[in-house]
Scaffold this active site. Structure first.
Site, PDB file in Angstrom:
ATOM      1  N   ASP A 159      40.526  72.383  57.762  1.00 20.34           N
ATOM      2  CA  ASP A 159      41.570  72.008  58.703  1.00 20.34           C
ATOM      3  C   ASP A 159      42.493  73.213  58.859  1.00 20.34           C
ATOM      4  OD1 ASP A 159      43.317  70.426  60.271  1.00 20.34           O
ATOM      5  OD2 ASP A 159      44.503  69.936  58.489  1.00 20.34           O
ATOM      6  N   ASP A 215      46.465  73.121  60.266  1.00 18.74           N
ATOM      7  CA  ASP A 215      47.850  72.813  59.910  1.00 18.74           C
ATOM      8  C   ASP A 215      47.934  72.117  58.556  1.00 18.74           C
ATOM      9  OD1 ASP A 215      49.720  73.314  62.423  1.00 18.74           O
ATOM     10  OD2 ASP A 215      47.805  72.549  63.155  1.00 18.74           O
ATOM     11  N   ASP A 250      44.311  68.166  54.969  1.00 16.13           N
ATOM     12  CA  ASP A 250      45.516  67.551  54.409  1.00 16.13           C
ATOM     13  C   ASP A 250      45.962  66.264  55.079  1.00 16.13           C
ATOM     14  OD1 ASP A 250      46.463  68.896  56.845  1.00 16.13           O
ATOM     15  OD2 ASP A 250      48.468  68.463  56.069  1.00 16.13           O
TER      16      ASP A 250
END
Length: 386
Positions: free
Chosen positions: A126, A128, A329
């Protein structure tokens, strides 16, 4: 890979996250390998889904949306190591207890690599909150030069993909590495590295030219939604322009409405503005993530589907000598964690979080700095094999 809808109306789900994007004000052991599952073809991605005309805004008034927005947007705890209060100590103890179930991918690195020995690792990341910190202004989520170097080095040894809710162009702008696979808009817009073949038997590709003038493959599962998404984007910009702090982000195949800088008393107003716009678009659905509402096409496609698609396209799916690792996250990453935990392409999900939360991941890392250490460890391990 079937692409279908399971929604009778747009719903708030356990998906989205913060995701050329245009900001406007506007346990340790893998489960047994299973046999390959059948993949069926469905080229009709545009779905007509019945939609209730009422109920959504009533849910807002009943605080359903507000509760979901608050639950998905916890205030991070800030720990001052020089002055740890009793509550901080309790939080830290809770986190340590949580890591018994989701052990650190750094402290258990040797154990992970014992499973990886003799296998080909495929790495999915991922952006961000994983490669870059979460910031107040989404358009300023830059990764560090050290992180860029770590990602570049790991891509020399393993096929590496960035899978983000952001637009593919925006993620490419942030990362700036042409040797990676990029999957933007939660995997609805996938690009191969220059010169790399990427084929899929059920989805058509187009050949495009990257910034260096080289051919790349593009797979876009929701192209027919673009005119509709553009209309909704313009409407959302107009309807939210008077709400202080709101930002509407064009992620090409989806739209993110960020309320990170909006006073909490106005969150319901944000939700109502979004509902007023999309209620007449039954082929779009609303999901939510960390201080963001997202509008996406109603097709059965997410980051988990993107991982499966990339593995299939690279000839790495359902292979006992392949170990996929996904590091992320947010809620949208759970779709990928679940695919690697329960699907035929068994692998490891690594959740990046400094707060305890239930996850489909096997392992954890605290923050992007630990992600960088993990990537460096992968490179060191690979080099040690000669």
């Amino acid at each position: 890979m079937d692409i279908k809808s399971g929604h009778s109306s747009p719903v708030m789900t356990d998906s989205p996250q913060i995701s050329n994007s245009r900001l406007t004000v506007r346990q340790s052991r893998l489960p047994p390998y299973s046999s390959a599952t059948a993949v069926s073809q469905n080229n009709n991605l545009l779905l007509t889904v019945p939609r209730k005309k009422t109920g959504i805004i009533d849910d807002v008034k009943a605080n359903a949306w507000l509760d979901a927005m608050i639950a998905s947007s916890p205030t991070p705890a800030i720990v001052n190591k020089d002055n740890i209060s009793s509550s901080d100590a309790t939080t830290d103890m809770t986190y340590r207890e949580w890591t018994v179930k989701y052990p650190s991918a750094l402290t258990t690195f040797e154990k992970i690599m014992s499973v990886a020995k003799g296998k080909r690792i495929a790495l999915f990341l991922d952006y961000d909150g994983t490669l870059s910190p979460i910031v107040e202004e989404p358009d300023a989520a830059y990764m560090s030069s050290d992180m860029r170097t770590a990602v570049q080095n790991v891509a020399k040894y393993f096929p590496t993909a960035i899978i983000s809710g952001r637009s593919r162009d925006k993620v490419y702008e942030f990362v700036g590495l042409s040797e990676l696979y990029y999957a933007g808009s939660h995997g609805m817009d996938i690009m191969s590295p220059a010169g790399e073949s990427l084929n899929h038997k059920h989805l058509s590709r187009t050949v495009s030219i990257n910034e260096q003038g080289k051919d790349v493959n593009l797979f876009q599962t929701a192209s027919e939604f673009l005119p509709m998404i553009d209309k909704v984007l313009c409407s959302l910009v107009e309807s939210t322009k008077d709400i202080k702090g709101v930002k509407v982000e064009d992620n090409r195949f989806c739209i993110s409405v960020h309320y990170r800088n909006v006073e909490e008393k106005n969150w319901t107003l944000v939700a109502q503005c979004v509902d007023d716009v999309i209620r007449t678009y039954p082929k779009l659905r609303l999901t939510y993530g960390r201080k963001v509402l997202e509008i996406r096409p109603v097709i059965d496609w997410d980051k988990g589907k993107a991982v499966t698609f990339l593995l299939e396209s690279l000839g790495l799916n359902n292979c006992e000598d392949v170990l996929p690792i996904y590091v992320g996250d947010d809620r949208t990453d759970e779709d990928a964690f679940k695919v690697l935990r329960d699907g035929p392409n068994h692998g490891y999900g690594v959740l990046v979080s400094a707060m305890p939360k239930v996850s489909n991941a096997f392992y954890s890392l605290r923050d992007p700095s630990e992600v960088m250490e993990f990537l460096k460890a992968l490179v060191t391990w690979k080099r040690s094999l000669g």
